[in-house]
Design an enzyme around this catalytic site. Structure first.
Site, PDB file in Angstrom:
ATOM      1  N   HIS A 200       0.944  -1.305  -0.021  1.00  0.00           N
ATOM      2  CA  HIS A 200      -0.139   0.193  -0.050  1.00  0.00           C
ATOM      3  C   HIS A 200       0.634   1.778   0.005  1.00  0.00           C
ATOM      4  CE1 HIS A 200      -3.771  -1.811   1.658  1.00  0.00           C
ATOM      5  NE2 HIS A 200      -3.313  -2.272   0.852  1.00  0.00           N
ATOM      6  N   GLU A 202       1.051   3.597   1.771  1.00  0.00           N
ATOM      7  CA  GLU A 202       1.376   4.259   3.345  1.00  0.00           C
ATOM      8  C   GLU A 202       3.125   2.967   4.098  1.00  0.00           C
ATOM      9  OE1 GLU A 202      -1.577   3.726   2.414  1.00  0.00           O
ATOM     10  OE2 GLU A 202      -2.789   3.950   3.796  1.00  0.00           O
ATOM     11  N   CYS A 230      -5.815   2.095   6.250  1.00  0.00           N
ATOM     12  CA  CYS A 230      -6.190   0.950   6.583  1.00  0.00           C
ATOM     13  C   CYS A 230      -5.731  -0.299   7.819  1.00  0.00           C
ATOM     14  CB  CYS A 230      -6.777  -0.808   5.527  1.00  0.00           C
ATOM     15  SG  CYS A 230      -4.775  -0.481   4.843  1.00  0.00           S
ATOM     16  N   CYS A 233      -1.757  -0.662   7.535  1.00  0.00           N
ATOM     17  CA  CYS A 233      -0.963   0.644   7.364  1.00  0.00           C
ATOM     18  C   CYS A 233      -1.262   0.770   8.649  1.00  0.00           C
ATOM     19  CB  CYS A 233      -1.950   1.446   5.921  1.00  0.00           C
ATOM     20  SG  CYS A 233      -1.573   0.558   4.588  1.00  0.00           S
TER      21      CYS A 233
END
Length: 299
Positions: A200, A202, A230, A233
């Site tokens: 992701h 992040e 999420c 993360c």
């Protein structure tokens, strides 16, 4: 003279008794002066013990009652048995002059008292933790806020990363990690390209910053990301010990900072992490909306 009918022990008596169990050290000697409903609830509960084992006798039943469901009372078994006789709950034969609703028993009462005590204990613990959380937040050192326009400036940097992700066929989410007013890490969604579900934006930005700084701790840094992080993360953010998270569009389906859930309510999560949302929200959300609309048209 016609003898009065036996007392009937119902659900209301047990509910009232459960309310009384929050008291501690309530003397049996004070029961005669207590409210009629309180006195009745205690004697009805005691009568259940006498009904459960008529051979035990009034004082033995009182002893069993005072050591279990009635442990909040202070006094002797003889005092309680004498009061029950005076109130008409025990007949001349030493048997309980009472009948209970179906399902009510000494065992049932003891289980309900135990359940009520556990429930109260859990509530007290939740209240204690919430107060502890508020105290921690109140006593946490206040870091200086961002300079005017700084959040928007760095969110635009994150938007550039999101646009690159979209051009590469990934869901357009971008992130940058900032320290001292400088970008030290960049990331964009890349699960498809890297065959990695953890890639992701992040996580990619945190990895980039960690490699540049030769440190897996990024204490005090600010993460700018175009979509609310999420749960995965949020875990990476906690382990990296970031100081602040700024996101653009909220994610009601998977967001972990108020969207689908809020990890900050969990006891192990860092209390000092500052979170701000809605920065350039329309631009961040519009990028995602256009991406998925285009994908639907191409299918």
């Amino acid at each position: 003279m016609t003898e009065s009918p036996p007392e009937w022990i119902g659900r209301a008596d047990l509910d009232r008794f459960l309310d009384l169990t929050v008291r501690g050290g309530w003397p049996v000697a004070r029961l005669p002066a207590a409210e009629a409903s309180d006195r009745r609830a205690v004697l009805a509960a005691y009568a259940l013990y006498l009904l459960s084992d008529p051979q035990a006798g009034p004082e033995e039943a009182a002893r069993s009652f005072l050591s279990s469901a009635g442990s909040f009372l202070s006094g002797t078994p003889s005092e309680l048995a004498a009061l029950a006789r005076a109130e008409g709950w025990i007949g001349p034969d030493g048997l309980a002059r009472a009948a209970a609703s179906p399902g009510l028993s000494a065992r049932r009462l003891a289980l309900e008292v135990e359940f009520a005590e556990n429930l109260r204990r859990d509530r007290r613990e939740r209240v204690r933790r919430e107060l502890q959380r508020k105290n921690t937040l109140a006593n946490a050192p206040r870091s200086p806020g961002p300079a005017p326009g700084e959040d928007e400036r760095f969110m635009r940097e994150a938007l550039l990363e999101a646009q690159r992700a979209g051009r590469e066929g990934e869901v357009p989410v971008g992130a940058v990690l900032v320290s001292g007013g400088e970008v030290i890490g960049r990331g964009r969604n890349a699960p498809l390209a890297l065959h990695d579900p953890t890639a992701h934006a992040e996580v990619q930005a945190i990895r980039d910053a960690g490699a540049r700084c030769s440190n897996y701790r990024l204490s005090g840094c600010t993460l700018y990301v175009t979509l609310e992080p999420c749960l995965m993360c949020a875990g990476a953010i906690a382990h990296a010990r970031l100081g602040r998270v700024v996101y653009g569009a909220p994610d009601p389906k998977a967001g972990a900072f108020g969207g689908a859930c809020d990890v900050r309510a969990l006891a192990p999560y860092p209390r000092r992490l500052a979170v701000a949302g809605g920065v350039l929200e329309s631009e961040c959300a519009g990028l995602l909306r256009d991406f998925f609309a285009k994908r639907r048209r191409s299918q």
